[in-house]
Design a protein around this motif. Structure first.
Motif, PDB file in Angstrom:
ATOM      1  N   ILE A 206       1.097   2.186   2.107  1.00 34.30           N
ATOM      2  CA  ILE A 206       0.772   0.763   1.984  1.00 34.30           C
ATOM      3  C   ILE A 206      -0.587   0.464   2.597  1.00 34.30           C
ATOM      4  CG2 ILE A 206       1.425  -1.530   2.851  1.00 34.30           C
ATOM      5  CD1 ILE A 206       4.379  -0.586   2.491  1.00 34.30           C
ATOM      6  N   ILE A 207      -0.871   1.041   3.766  1.00 27.91           N
ATOM      7  CA  ILE A 207      -2.171   0.838   4.415  1.00 27.91           C
ATOM      8  C   ILE A 207      -3.277   1.454   3.571  1.00 27.91           C
ATOM      9  CG2 ILE A 207      -3.567   1.441   6.424  1.00 27.91           C
ATOM     10  CD1 ILE A 207      -1.540  -0.755   6.969  1.00 27.91           C
ATOM     11  N   GLU A 208      -2.982   2.605   2.979  1.00 27.53           N
ATOM     12  CA  GLU A 208      -3.964   3.288   2.133  1.00 27.53           C
ATOM     13  C   GLU A 208      -4.318   2.432   0.926  1.00 27.53           C
ATOM     14  OE1 GLU A 208      -3.885   7.066  -0.921  1.00 27.53           O
ATOM     15  OE2 GLU A 208      -2.723   7.200   0.940  1.00 27.53           O
ATOM     16  N   ASP A 209      -3.334   1.724   0.363  1.00 32.41           N
ATOM     17  CA  ASP A 209      -3.590   0.892  -0.816  1.00 32.41           C
ATOM     18  C   ASP A 209      -4.469  -0.294  -0.455  1.00 32.41           C
ATOM     19  OD1 ASP A 209      -2.662  -1.643  -2.519  1.00 32.41           O
ATOM     20  OD2 ASP A 209      -2.404   0.142  -3.768  1.00 32.41           O
ATOM     21  N   GLY A 210      -4.097  -1.042   0.572  1.00 31.08           N
ATOM     22  CA  GLY A 210      -4.919  -2.114   1.105  1.00 31.08           C
ATOM     23  C   GLY A 210      -5.000  -3.380   0.288  1.00 31.08           C
ATOM     24  N   CYS A 211      -4.390  -3.430  -0.920  1.00 31.70           N
ATOM     25  CA  CYS A 211      -4.514  -4.610  -1.794  1.00 31.70           C
ATOM     26  C   CYS A 211      -3.191  -5.357  -1.940  1.00 31.70           C
ATOM     27  CB  CYS A 211      -5.019  -4.182  -3.177  1.00 31.70           C
ATOM     28  SG  CYS A 211      -6.676  -3.468  -3.129  1.00 31.70           S
ATOM     29  N   LEU A 212      -2.347  -5.231  -0.981  1.00 30.02           N
ATOM     30  CA  LEU A 212      -1.032  -5.863  -1.030  1.00 30.02           C
ATOM     31  C   LEU A 212      -1.021  -7.137  -0.198  1.00 30.02           C
ATOM     32  CD1 LEU A 212       1.050  -2.594  -0.642  1.00 30.02           C
ATOM     33  CD2 LEU A 212       0.872  -4.001  -2.699  1.00 30.02           C
ATOM     34  N   PRO A 213       0.009  -7.982  -0.326  1.00 30.72           N
ATOM     35  CA  PRO A 213       0.085  -9.202   0.486  1.00 30.72           C
ATOM     36  C   PRO A 213      -0.050  -8.901   1.976  1.00 30.72           C
ATOM     37  CG  PRO A 213       1.739  -9.254  -1.226  1.00 30.72           C
ATOM     38  CD  PRO A 213       1.121  -7.879  -1.274  1.00 30.72           C
ATOM     39  N   ALA A 214      -0.615  -9.840   2.716  1.00 33.66           N
ATOM     40  CA  ALA A 214      -0.899  -9.641   4.137  1.00 33.66           C
ATOM     41  C   ALA A 214       0.375  -9.343   4.934  1.00 33.66           C
ATOM     42  CB  ALA A 214      -1.595 -10.880   4.705  1.00 33.66           C
ATOM     43  N   SER A 215       1.480  -9.980   4.553  1.00 29.37           N
ATOM     44  CA  SER A 215       2.716  -9.768   5.304  1.00 29.37           C
ATOM     45  C   SER A 215       3.214  -8.330   5.179  1.00 29.37           C
ATOM     46  CB  SER A 215       3.811 -10.736   4.838  1.00 29.37           C
ATOM     47  OG  SER A 215       4.089 -10.536   3.453  1.00 29.37           O
ATOM     48  N   VAL A 216       3.030  -7.734   3.978  1.00 30.37           N
ATOM     49  CA  VAL A 216       3.465  -6.345   3.759  1.00 30.37           C
ATOM     50  C   VAL A 216       2.571  -5.391   4.551  1.00 30.37           C
ATOM     51  CG1 VAL A 216       3.781  -4.529   2.046  1.00 30.37           C
ATOM     52  CG2 VAL A 216       4.378  -6.893   1.484  1.00 30.37           C
TER      53      VAL A 216
END
Length: 546
Positions: free
Chosen positions: A83-93
């Protein structure tokens, strides 16, 4: 003081640990059958396998949520890194994933529950959908006696994971503590896995017993027990079924269920087996397991107490209290055993802490008052002692009103108060009333009450002290099942007092208060009259003032 009116109706209700500890326990692991040859994986394990094939970020989000609920640390870390690697997800995630990774270098947990609450609330700002954090928050609040915020936090947790086994079980435990047994039962009875999950079925059976109902799921509970699931998952179900059979008088079937519960016992079922042996003489091979299971604090405390070992019993009871800081049972037991060992300052400390989460618990209040009374210099109360009189009198009076369930303790506490204040005849009347109540209300026996009466009469140099002592000796001798600490151990100290009255402080560990200013005008008779005139109508019907 409590005279060991034993716990006659212990139930196998769910225990409530922090989520960190609970993650390592059987109730948070996948249920496997000992007869099934295929591997039964949990949801987070299934998602880990799927993630290993695709590394899809959507699977990572599902995995993070599932792994947190199932306390699958490896799955949490794996998903969080993706998830951190993706970086384009909602801030809460992203925030939830970052917090998960930061916990790898987690600092030492705060020791103050208020600080823990602050830390949990701070984490929930970044991760408002962290179910386990909401459960832990509820636990911290209820440990401080704050029922309303605890319930609000638990409602959020149930909203996030309405069908999660552990969340449902600890939520039911919360409502038991809050006195809403019907709500506790409703949560379990409506659970979609009530007819298939042994952990839910066990809890529902136990809570049904608490409210005096025959469970509508009894047949399915018995069927679950016969499915051949791993015994670590059916230990509490077997124990609950055994307890039900004890209540119905089917001791032979009860013995079978209790034995089944011990094939892979946990601390709850070990304590229940000990209770079944002590109360109903159902023998089982649980003693070696009690010793080997490190966290079996309740069972260890009760076993040490039965064996007459005060110090380890108190230590184990305090460990139990640390593990369940919201429960009244650990401090009640610890303070009771400490009273048998004359550790009065420790009693006051234990009861003070116990009353934080249970401010209305009568036994804790009576135990604290007993310790305070026991530290009064016999016949020489101080001004500080006299200042506490209104509090003591109010407490004992309320307990003696119709409906109070601890008459014997309140009467005996009035007895010690009168003796220590120099009102000997009144002290005798109250103690004799307490002995009668012990007998009438099916306490194990009035042995300890009579022994304490002899102690107080000797300390006050009452002319009838030797007569009371002889009665205590006779009762102790003819009562076979009285515990060592209550019986021979307590009587031996009174015998020492009879032989060496000047050494009473050393014998009973009474602090030296030589620097405390004694009262100038105790007003003994006036005080005695005020007690008796206000309470005589609460005494047993056959009790006559002399």
């Amino acid at each position: 003081m409590s005279f060991s009116k034993e716990e006659s109706d212990r139930k196998v209700i769910p225990l409530w640990d922090s989520s960190k500890l609970a993650s390592s326990l059987a109730e948070n692991s996948a249920i496997r059958s000992t007869n099934h040859q295929t591997t039964d994986v949990s949801e987070s394990e299934r998602l880990m396998e799927e993630f290993s094939r695709s590394s899809a970020v959507g699977t990572a989000i599902e995995l993070l949520n599932s792994a947190k609920l199932e306390n699958n640390r490896k799955g949490e870390l794996l998903a969080s890194r993706r998830i951190i690697e993706d970086g384009c997800l909602p801030a809460s995630v992203i925030s939830m994933a970052r917090i998960t990774l930061e916990e790898e270098q987690a600092p030492l947990e705060a020791t103050d529950p208020k600080d823990r609450i602050k830390a949990i609330r701070k984490s929930l700002i970044d991760s408002p959908k962290n179910t386990l954090a909401w459960v832990d928050l509820a636990r911290e609040y209820i440990s401080l006696g704050q029922g309303e915020p605890a319930e609000r936090a638990m409602i959020v947790a149930l909203g996030l994971a309405p069908n999660h086994r552990w969340v449902s079980r600890v939520a039911s435990r919360l409502y038991i503590h809050l006195g809403d047994i019907e709500r506790s039962h409703y949560l379990l009875a409506r659970h979609p896995a009530i007819k298939t999950d042994p952990w839910i079925a066990s809890a529902e059976l136990a809570v049904s017993q608490m409210i005096g109902k025959v469970s509508k799921n009894l047949t399915s509970a018995r069927r679950i027990h016969e499915l051949g699931l791993h015994p670590r998952h059916t230990t509490e179900l077997a124990s609950s079924l055994g307890t039900l059979e004890i209540e119905s008088g089917a001791i032979k079937r009860a013995k079978k269920y209790i034995r089944d519960s011990l094939v892979h016992a946990n601390r709850n079922t070990l304590a229940q087996a000990l209770w079944a042996e002590q109360r109903h003489d159902i023998k089982s091979d649980h003693h070696s397991q009690v010793k080997s299971l490190e966290i079996a604090y309740e069972a260890k405390a009760r076993e040490s107490y039965i064996q007459g070992e005060a110090e380890p019993a108190i230590a184990h009871a305090l460990d139990w209290f640390a593990a369940e800081p919201f429960s009244s049972k650990p401090p009640v037991l610890a303070s009771y055993i400490a009273s048998l060992d004359d550790q009065y300052e420790l009693i006051i400390d234990i009861t003070k802490k116990g009353l934080i989460a249970n401010p209305n618990n009568s036994i804790l209040k009576l135990n604290r008052a007993y310790a305070e009374l026991a530290m009064i210099t016999p016949l020489h109360p101080s001004e500080q002692d006299r200042e506490k009189l209104p509090t003591w009198i109010t407490l004992f009076t309320e307990e003696l009103k119709e409906g109070g369930s601890h008459h014997a303790q309140a009467l005996a506490n009035f007895g010690i108060l009168c003796y220590r204040m120099g009102m000997l005849e009144e002290g005798r009347k109250y103690y004799e009333a307490a002995e009668r109540v012990c007998q009438a209300e099916s306490y194990r026996d009035p042995v300890l009450c009579t022994i304490y009466h002899a102690r107080e009469a000797l300390l006050a140099k009452a002319e009838w002290a030797t007569t009371i002592l002889e009665r205590a000796r006779a009762i102790t001798q003819k009562t076979a099942d009285v515990g060592k600490l209550e019986g021979s151990g307590s009587l031996e100290k009174v015998n020492q007092l009879h032989a060496s009255p000047d050494h009473y402080r050393a014998i009973f560990k009474i602090p030296d208060t030589s620097t405390t200013k004694p009262t100038k005008n105790p007003g003994h008779l006036e005080f005695a009259d005020s007690i008796l005139s206000g309470l005589s109508f609460h005494l047993p019907g056959d009790f006559k003032l002399r």
